[in-house]
Design an enzyme around this catalytic site. Structure first.
Site, mmCIF file in Angstrom:
data_model
loop_
_atom_site.group_PDB
_atom_site.id
_atom_site.type_symbol
_atom_site.label_atom_id
_atom_site.label_comp_id
_atom_site.label_asym_id
_atom_site.label_seq_id
_atom_site.Cartn_x
_atom_site.Cartn_y
_atom_site.Cartn_z
ATOM 1 N N GLN A 105 3.897 -9.994 2.948
ATOM 2 C CA GLN A 105 4.615 -9.244 2.074
ATOM 3 C C GLN A 105 4.013 -8.100 1.523
ATOM 4 O O GLN A 105 4.728 -7.051 0.784
ATOM 5 C CB GLN A 105 4.980 -10.147 0.946
ATOM 6 C CG GLN A 105 5.616 -11.495 1.362
ATOM 7 C CD GLN A 105 5.509 -12.221 0.329
ATOM 8 O OE1 GLN A 105 6.602 -12.358 -0.839
ATOM 9 N NE2 GLN A 105 4.487 -13.423 0.234
ATOM 10 N N ASN A 106 2.960 -7.582 2.176
ATOM 11 C CA ASN A 106 1.842 -6.589 1.277
ATOM 12 C C ASN A 106 2.440 -5.377 1.878
ATOM 13 O O ASN A 106 2.582 -5.068 3.331
ATOM 14 C CB ASN A 106 0.515 -6.698 1.318
ATOM 15 C CG ASN A 106 0.186 -7.937 0.496
ATOM 16 O OD1 ASN A 106 1.043 -8.671 -0.265
ATOM 17 N ND2 ASN A 106 -1.093 -8.191 0.644
ATOM 18 N N ASP A 108 0.416 -2.422 1.494
ATOM 19 C CA ASP A 108 -0.551 -1.303 1.033
ATOM 20 C C ASP A 108 -1.535 -0.882 2.382
ATOM 21 O O ASP A 108 -2.254 -0.136 2.319
ATOM 22 C CB ASP A 108 -1.533 -2.163 0.199
ATOM 23 C CG ASP A 108 -2.118 -3.715 0.687
ATOM 24 O OD1 ASP A 108 -2.215 -3.833 1.852
ATOM 25 O OD2 ASP A 108 -2.370 -4.671 -0.228
ATOM 26 N N HIS A 123 7.959 -6.442 4.035
ATOM 27 C CA HIS A 123 8.470 -5.653 3.187
ATOM 28 C C HIS A 123 8.055 -3.962 3.362
ATOM 29 O O HIS A 123 8.350 -3.166 2.582
ATOM 30 C CB HIS A 123 7.760 -6.004 1.663
ATOM 31 C CG HIS A 123 8.536 -7.340 1.325
ATOM 32 N ND1 HIS A 123 7.564 -8.146 0.219
ATOM 33 C CD2 HIS A 123 9.485 -8.222 1.487
ATOM 34 C CE1 HIS A 123 8.640 -9.297 0.135
ATOM 35 N NE2 HIS A 123 9.570 -9.292 0.817
ATOM 36 N N CYS A 134 19.210 10.961 8.212
ATOM 37 C CA CYS A 134 19.087 10.366 9.695
ATOM 38 C C CYS A 134 18.625 9.206 9.823
ATOM 39 O O CYS A 134 18.909 8.750 10.968
ATOM 40 C CB CYS A 134 18.682 11.608 10.382
ATOM 41 S SG CYS A 134 16.837 11.772 10.448
ATOM 42 N N CYS A 162 12.400 15.254 5.505
ATOM 43 C CA CYS A 162 12.493 14.931 7.247
ATOM 44 C C CYS A 162 12.834 16.489 7.907
ATOM 45 O O CYS A 162 13.336 17.243 7.243
ATOM 46 C CB CYS A 162 13.665 14.031 7.339
ATOM 47 S SG CYS A 162 14.020 13.935 8.922
ATOM 48 N N SER A 203 2.690 -15.787 -4.845
ATOM 49 C CA SER A 203 3.412 -16.815 -5.923
ATOM 50 C C SER A 203 4.582 -17.487 -5.256
ATOM 51 O O SER A 203 4.925 -18.513 -5.883
ATOM 52 C CB SER A 203 3.666 -15.900 -6.816
ATOM 53 O OG SER A 203 4.690 -14.776 -6.761
ATOM 54 N N ASN A 227 -4.983 -20.274 -3.028
ATOM 55 C CA ASN A 227 -4.618 -19.526 -4.240
ATOM 56 C C ASN A 227 -5.507 -19.688 -5.300
ATOM 57 O O ASN A 227 -6.241 -20.651 -5.376
ATOM 58 C CB ASN A 227 -3.240 -19.744 -4.222
ATOM 59 C CG ASN A 227 -2.349 -18.623 -5.135
ATOM 60 O OD1 ASN A 227 -2.750 -18.538 -6.344
ATOM 61 N ND2 ASN A 227 -1.245 -18.054 -4.775
ATOM 62 N N GLU A 229 -4.216 -20.614 -8.011
ATOM 63 C CA GLU A 229 -3.584 -21.708 -8.603
ATOM 64 C C GLU A 229 -2.466 -22.234 -7.738
ATOM 65 O O GLU A 229 -2.089 -21.589 -6.798
ATOM 66 C CB GLU A 229 -3.022 -21.447 -9.917
ATOM 67 C CG GLU A 229 -1.955 -20.101 -9.887
ATOM 68 C CD GLU A 229 -1.623 -19.494 -10.994
ATOM 69 O OE1 GLU A 229 -2.227 -19.391 -12.207
ATOM 70 O OE2 GLU A 229 -0.727 -18.710 -11.038
HETATM 71 P P1 OAD Z 1 2.585 -11.891 -6.815
HETATM 72 O O1 OAD Z 1 2.073 -10.987 -7.885
HETATM 73 O O2 OAD Z 1 4.025 -12.725 -7.298
HETATM 74 O O3 OAD Z 1 1.680 -13.173 -6.721
HETATM 75 C C1 OAD Z 1 0.308 -12.922 -6.499
HETATM 76 C C2 OAD Z 1 -0.293 -14.331 -6.088
HETATM 77 O O4 OAD Z 1 -1.658 -14.337 -5.638
HETATM 78 C C3 OAD Z 1 -0.296 -15.356 -7.248
HETATM 79 O O5 OAD Z 1 0.099 -16.518 -7.033
HETATM 80 C C4 OAD Z 1 -1.798 -15.460 -7.662
HETATM 81 O O6 OAD Z 1 -2.214 -16.649 -8.210
HETATM 82 C C5 OAD Z 1 -2.658 -15.133 -6.334
HETATM 83 N N1 OAD Z 1 -3.860 -14.535 -6.325
HETATM 84 C C6 OAD Z 1 -4.047 -13.367 -7.312
HETATM 85 N N2 OAD Z 1 -5.507 -13.114 -7.001
HETATM 86 C C7 OAD Z 1 -5.799 -13.860 -5.965
HETATM 87 C C8 OAD Z 1 -7.019 -14.015 -5.553
HETATM 88 N N3 OAD Z 1 -8.213 -13.295 -5.438
HETATM 89 N N4 OAD Z 1 -7.105 -14.859 -4.341
HETATM 90 C C9 OAD Z 1 -6.019 -15.858 -3.800
HETATM 91 N N5 OAD Z 1 -4.710 -15.677 -4.657
HETATM 92 C C10 OAD Z 1 -4.972 -14.699 -5.589
HETATM 93 O O7 OAD Z 1 2.725 -11.108 -5.466
HETATM 94 P P2 OAD Z 1 3.483 -11.625 -4.115
HETATM 95 O O8 OAD Z 1 3.870 -13.122 -4.070
HETATM 96 O O9 OAD Z 1 2.973 -10.977 -3.107
HETATM 97 O O10 OAD Z 1 8.247 -7.487 -3.056
HETATM 98 O O11 OAD Z 1 4.948 -11.096 -4.209
HETATM 99 C C11 OAD Z 1 6.100 -11.126 -3.572
HETATM 100 C C12 OAD Z 1 6.689 -9.812 -3.593
HETATM 101 O O12 OAD Z 1 7.329 -9.566 -4.859
HETATM 102 C C13 OAD Z 1 6.182 -8.409 -3.183
HETATM 103 O O13 OAD Z 1 6.096 -8.309 -1.833
HETATM 104 C C14 OAD Z 1 6.987 -7.557 -3.798
HETATM 105 C C15 OAD Z 1 7.043 -8.106 -5.308
HETATM 106 O O14 OAD Z 1 8.214 -7.835 -5.946
HETATM 107 C C16 OAD Z 1 8.944 -6.200 -2.808
HETATM 108 O O15 OAD Z 1 8.528 -5.175 -3.208
HETATM 109 C C17 OAD Z 1 10.253 -6.375 -2.094
#
Ligand code: OAD
Length: 255
Positions: A105-106, A108, A123, A134, A162, A203, A227, A229
């Site tokens: 989902q990243n 980066d 994403h 275009c 573009c 999450s 994770n 948690e």
């Molecule tokens: P979140 O910010 O919702 O969740 C990050 C998760 O990573 C949490 O469950 C944390 O507990 C966990 N976490 C943090 N540090 C960690 C570490 N060092 N090791 C392991 N786990 C760790 O991010 P995403 O779930 O990626 O969408 O969010 C999903 C989507 O929501 C993103 O892709 C983005 C956002 O809005 C769009 O931009 C479309």
């Protein structure tokens, strides 16, 4: 070695096909803020406020300032041990003719930088732009995105364009937009075919990505979660490894 770790390792060793779903948490140890953790705000705006078609229609300069800020913050970030462990694991599975798909989902680019190859970018990518006229999409690594964004107060004339003259936008999926069909299909297929789904640093609250976890589980996969948690996916998880992915993934995926 804990029992959970040894069970999870055994499941991975027996798997013919592995799928991995990653979220912002895997990049946290590279210094990239997560979405729902601290540091998720920019000038008091949340990503959920600016990463929308409505924000783009209202103020494309503000939206590009936000993405330009995020791109610049990523320039000096490097993949961490978690990204590297996944890339090395993929290389070892390829040698054994076992299947591997990394669904992220990243946006980066850190999985790519670590050397991962079979990536489904659900994403999109912050390092790609798409023409709002275009539809042409291309790589764009410029920071600032145009010289006008180097200083304060860029205006509409500074927006990236573009070759056709249309304004380009970040090629990422915004709230309220659909994922690309081909990405979603590839991710669903990989999840359904996987013997093990490894869910790292998400999450699991944003759909349709989060739906891949029950999808894989229903199709018979063993689900391993890494994770800090337990998450919204916990009901579908067989083995939960609690802690930072940069420490746990090298241990879990070591040959
Ligand atoms: P979140 O910010 O919702 O969740 C990050 C998760 O990573 C949490 O469950 C944390 O507990 C966990 N976490 C943090 N540090 C960690 C570490 N060092 N090791 C392991 N786990 C760790 O991010 P995403 O779930 O990626 O969408 O969010 C999903 C989507 O929501 C993103 O892709 C983005 C956002 O809005 C769009 O931009 C479309």
């Amino acid at each position: 070695m804990t029992t959970v770790m040894s069970k999870a390792r055994a499941a991975l060793q027996a798997a013919r096909r592995v799928a991995v779903l990653t979220g912002a948490g895997i990049s946290a140890e590279s210094g990239v803020p997560t979405f729902r953790g601290e540091g998720g705000l920019w000038r008091n705006h949340s990503a959920m406020e600016l990463a929308t078609p409505a924000a783009w229609a209202r103020d494309p300069v503000l939206v590009w300032e936000f993405y330009d800020h995020r791109r610049r913050a990523l320039v000096d970030k490097a993949p961490n041990a978690g990204h590297r462990a996944l890339a090395a694991f993929e290389g070892r599975l390829a040698g054994k003719r076992r299947g591997f798909t990394l669904i992220t989902q990243n946006v980066d680019g850190l999985h790519e930088a670590a050397g991962s190859r079979a990536i489904v970018r659900l994403h999109g990518s912050i390092w790609r732009v798409r023409c709002s006229r275009c539809g042409r999409e291309e790589r764009d690594h410029a920071t600032p995105v145009t010289p006008g964004f180097a200083g304060p107060g860029p205006g509409p004339a500074d927006l990236p364009r573009c070759a056709c003259g249309g304004v380009t936008r970040p090629a990422v999926v915004w709230f309220g937009e659909s994922l690309r069909d081909e990405d979603l299909e590839a991710a669903s297929r990989a999840a359904a075919e996987a013997d093990v789904l490894l869910v790292v640093g998400t999450s699991a609250v944003v759909y349709p990505a989060a739906g891949l976890v029950p999808h894989a589980k229903r199709a018979g996969a063993v689900v391993i979660e890494v994770n800090l948690e337990p998450t919204a996916a916990r009901a579908h998880v067989d083995h939960h490894l609690t802690g930072p992915s940069g420490a746990l993934l090298p241990e879990l995926l070591h040959a």
